[in-house]
Write a protein that holds these residues in place. Sequence first.
Motif, short mmCIF file in Angstrom:
data_model
loop_
_atom_site.label_atom_id
_atom_site.label_comp_id
_atom_site.label_asym_id
_atom_site.label_seq_id
_atom_site.Cartn_x
_atom_site.Cartn_y
_atom_site.Cartn_z
N ARG A 28 63.75 55.87 17.26
CA ARG A 28 63.44 54.53 17.76
C ARG A 28 64.57 53.56 17.42
N ASP A 29 64.60 52.43 18.12
CA ASP A 29 65.64 51.42 17.89
C ASP A 29 65.63 50.91 16.45
N GLU A 30 64.44 50.74 15.89
CA GLU A 30 64.35 50.26 14.51
C GLU A 30 64.96 51.27 13.54
N GLU A 31 64.74 52.55 13.82
CA GLU A 31 65.30 53.59 12.97
C GLU A 31 66.83 53.63 13.09
N LYS A 32 67.32 53.45 14.30
CA LYS A 32 68.77 53.41 14.51
C LYS A 32 69.39 52.24 13.75
#
Length: 78
Positions: A2-6
């Motif tokens: 996910r974008d948050e993880e990236k």
Amino acid sequence: MRDEEKSAAARALLDNPLFHLLMDDIETAAINGCVHAKPTDHDARAAYAAEVRAIRNFRSKLNHLSEEAKAGGNQAPA
């Protein structure tokens, strides 16, 4: 991923001093290779220059991902 993880992973890399030391060393070696290549060895100079561009693009991408997290993800999709 996910974008948050990236964004979190990018921040983790950018917060690690070893990452910056390694990237600086790799970039410096590529710049030196480009500068010290034989004047007639166009392929070697082009390869070293491409390596420097790749390193700088990678750093730019990490910075961009990190900045997106700071902005709170309020940006419109591209």
